[in-house]
Design a protein around this motif. Structure first.
Motif, short mmCIF file in Angstrom:
data_model
loop_
_atom_site.label_atom_id
_atom_site.label_comp_id
_atom_site.label_asym_id
_atom_site.label_seq_id
_atom_site.Cartn_x
_atom_site.Cartn_y
_atom_site.Cartn_z
N PHE A 6 43.77 37.10 39.87
CA PHE A 6 43.09 38.38 39.65
C PHE A 6 41.60 38.17 39.39
O PHE A 6 40.75 38.93 39.87
CB PHE A 6 43.73 39.15 38.50
N ASP A 7 41.29 37.14 38.60
CA ASP A 7 39.89 36.87 38.29
C ASP A 7 39.11 36.50 39.56
O ASP A 7 38.01 37.02 39.79
CB ASP A 7 39.81 35.73 37.26
N ASP A 8 39.68 35.62 40.37
CA ASP A 8 39.03 35.23 41.62
C ASP A 8 38.88 36.42 42.56
O ASP A 8 37.84 36.61 43.21
CB ASP A 8 39.84 34.13 42.33
N TRP A 9 39.92 37.23 42.65
CA TRP A 9 39.89 38.37 43.57
C TRP A 9 38.83 39.38 43.17
O TRP A 9 38.13 39.94 44.02
CB TRP A 9 41.27 39.02 43.62
N ARG A 10 38.70 39.62 41.87
CA ARG A 10 37.68 40.56 41.40
C ARG A 10 36.27 40.02 41.64
O ARG A 10 35.34 40.75 41.94
CB ARG A 10 37.87 40.85 39.90
N LYS A 11 36.11 38.70 41.52
CA LYS A 11 34.82 38.09 41.80
C LYS A 11 34.43 38.31 43.26
O LYS A 11 33.29 38.62 43.58
CB LYS A 11 34.85 36.59 41.50
N LEU A 12 35.42 38.16 44.14
CA LEU A 12 35.14 38.35 45.55
C LEU A 12 34.83 39.81 45.86
O LEU A 12 33.94 40.12 46.65
CB LEU A 12 36.35 37.90 46.39
N GLY A 41 34.24 38.37 37.37
CA GLY A 41 35.67 38.52 37.55
C GLY A 41 36.24 39.66 36.74
O GLY A 41 35.69 40.77 36.71
N ILE A 42 37.35 39.42 36.08
CA ILE A 42 38.00 40.46 35.28
C ILE A 42 37.35 40.59 33.90
O ILE A 42 37.74 41.47 33.13
CB ILE A 42 39.51 40.18 35.11
N GLY A 43 36.40 39.74 33.59
CA GLY A 43 35.72 39.80 32.30
C GLY A 43 36.35 38.85 31.30
O GLY A 43 37.56 38.61 31.31
N ALA A 44 35.52 38.30 30.44
CA ALA A 44 35.99 37.29 29.48
C ALA A 44 37.03 37.84 28.52
O ALA A 44 38.02 37.17 28.21
CB ALA A 44 34.79 36.74 28.70
N ARG A 45 36.84 39.08 28.05
CA ARG A 45 37.79 39.65 27.09
C ARG A 45 39.15 39.88 27.70
O ARG A 45 40.18 39.55 27.10
CB ARG A 45 37.24 40.95 26.53
N ASN A 46 39.18 40.46 28.89
CA ASN A 46 40.46 40.68 29.56
C ASN A 46 41.16 39.37 29.87
O ASN A 46 42.38 39.23 29.69
CB ASN A 46 40.24 41.46 30.86
N ILE A 66 42.33 30.38 39.91
CA ILE A 66 43.78 30.37 40.10
C ILE A 66 44.34 28.96 39.94
O ILE A 66 45.45 28.76 39.43
CB ILE A 66 44.16 30.94 41.49
N GLY A 67 43.56 27.96 40.32
CA GLY A 67 44.00 26.58 40.16
C GLY A 67 43.63 26.00 38.82
O GLY A 67 44.46 25.40 38.13
N ALA A 68 42.37 26.20 38.39
CA ALA A 68 41.89 25.59 37.16
C ALA A 68 42.63 26.11 35.93
O ALA A 68 43.04 25.32 35.06
CB ALA A 68 40.39 25.84 37.01
N LEU A 69 42.81 27.43 35.84
CA LEU A 69 43.50 27.99 34.67
C LEU A 69 44.96 27.53 34.63
O LEU A 69 45.48 27.21 33.55
CB LEU A 69 43.43 29.52 34.70
N ALA A 70 45.62 27.51 35.78
CA ALA A 70 47.02 27.11 35.82
C ALA A 70 47.20 25.64 35.47
O ALA A 70 48.11 25.27 34.71
CB ALA A 70 47.61 27.40 37.21
N ILE A 71 46.34 24.78 36.02
CA ILE A 71 46.45 23.34 35.75
C ILE A 71 46.20 23.06 34.27
O ILE A 71 46.94 22.30 33.63
CB ILE A 71 45.44 22.56 36.62
N GLY A 72 45.15 23.65 33.71
CA GLY A 72 44.84 23.43 32.30
C GLY A 72 45.96 23.89 31.38
O GLY A 72 46.34 23.20 30.43
#
Length: 360
Positions: free
Chosen positions: A114-120, A127-132, A268-274
């Protein structure tokens, strides 16, 4: 999935007994995840390019990065598919730890998507914003902690284990849930911050996943755990397959992400891997060791915090730019030099973490 099938075949044909061994299934997980990346990577990159799903480069970033604008991003979806498919294929699906690790990985991957998609869609970097983002990360992190706490089969599964000391284990009660939240959410964002150069974040993630896989195998083996003086957690060994799939997917993705990168993993990759590294460390009761093995991610995060605090309170910047890898870029280090040297540091830290198994 296949472990269930081979378990029944082994009772009829002895040749299938090899599939009962956890280490063999872990190797199969590595190979399967890598194969998926190698097979589908080129077509995925081409499709991302046709859909114009390209990276948006910060205007205030290093000048050398401006040429990377438009490079296909969201490649982390390939890693997620590889990890999930390989784990479902080779892990024991009756194991609760496997499902918790998979759910955490997928949940953070969805946030990243969602964050990547909103950035695009907005053509900016918010993206979706830091708070969200933090809210949804916290929700999944706390849910994972609560589930692990409620399903714990012994007090050792919720204690804080202090490395180097055999007898030091702190009973933290429900504080275990907060600890899980901190480790999962913290490492998810730490890997995301580190993912700023080609291949910089994924290789250390592979190394840490390998190190945690060793801990998972030993923690889930009663004899080895007793010999090494580490907690024995029944069923934790099966997480080795998940770690192996993560490492295999990371190596497969690195084939395309190495300098100069053909594709970026995106949030989508970085958040999931971490998050995956964080939840595995919690399962095997090695949160403190994770801070050592994943020290590169910790240092990168601290550099950002120090930079923000220094500028806010003193009006001065400690580094030329944060995270730390940008500081060395602006000092004149070529990007490949920064990447490889950071990899070397990460390898050393993982070895130090593994050394705690014997230094007790």
């Amino acid at each position: 999935m296949l472990s269930w099938i081979f378990e029944r075949l082994a009772s009829e044909f002895s040749g299938f007994n090899v599939f009962r061994y956890l280490t063999f299934r872990a190797i199969c997980g590595v190979v399967t995840a890598m194969a998926i990346c190698f097979l589908f990577g080129p077509s995925m990159i081409a499709r991302l390019g046709r859909l114009q799903i390209g990276e948006t480069i910060r205007s205030d970033g290093p000048p050398t990065h401006h040429s990377k604008g438009g490079t296909p991003t969201m490649g982390g979806v390939l890693m997620l598919i590889s990890i999930v498919f390989s784990t479902l294929l080779w892990a024991d699906l009756n194991n609760r730890f496997v499902w918790i690790a998979l759910a955490t990985c997928i949940g953070f991957g969805i946030i990243g998507w969602f964050d990547d998609w909103r950035k695009l869609g907005r053509n900016d970097t918010r993206g979706i914003g830091a708070r969200n983002k933090f809210f949804w990360q916290s929700l999944i992190g706390l849910a994972a902690g609560v589930i692990l706490f409620l399903t714990a089969q012994g007090v050792v599964e919720t204690q804080l284990i202090v490395p180097l000391f055999k007898e030091v284990a702190l009973n933290i009660g429900f504080g275990f849930v907060i600890l899980t939240w901190f480790v999962v959410v913290g490492f998810s964002n730490a890997v995301n911050l580190t993912d700023g150069l080609d291949g910089l974040a994924i290789m250390p993630s592979v190394l840490v996943a390998g190190g945690l896989g060793v801990f998972a195998y030993l923690t889930g083996h009663s004899i080895f755990a007793e010999y090494l003086g580490i907690p024995y957690v029944s069923g934790a060994g099966e997480v080795l397959v998940f770690c192996a799939a993560l490492a295999g997917a990371g190596l497969g993705f690195l084939w395309f992400n190495t300098y100069p990168a053909q594709v970026f993993m995106g949030d989508i990759g970085a958040l999931a891997i971490g998050a995956s590294l964080g939840i595995v460390a919690v399962i095997v009761r090695q949160e403190i060791v994770l801070l050592v093995m994943g020290g590169l991610f910790v240092i990168e995060t601290i550099s950002v915090v120090l930079q923000v605090l220094s500028f806010k309170f003193f009006g001065r910047r400690i580094f030329k730019m944060a995270p730390l890898h940008h500081h060395f870029e602006l000092k004149g280090w070529p990007e490949p030099r920064v990447i490889v040297r950071f990899w070397i540091v990460s390898l050393i830290l993982v070895l130090v973490g593994l050394a705690t198994l014997k230094v007790r």
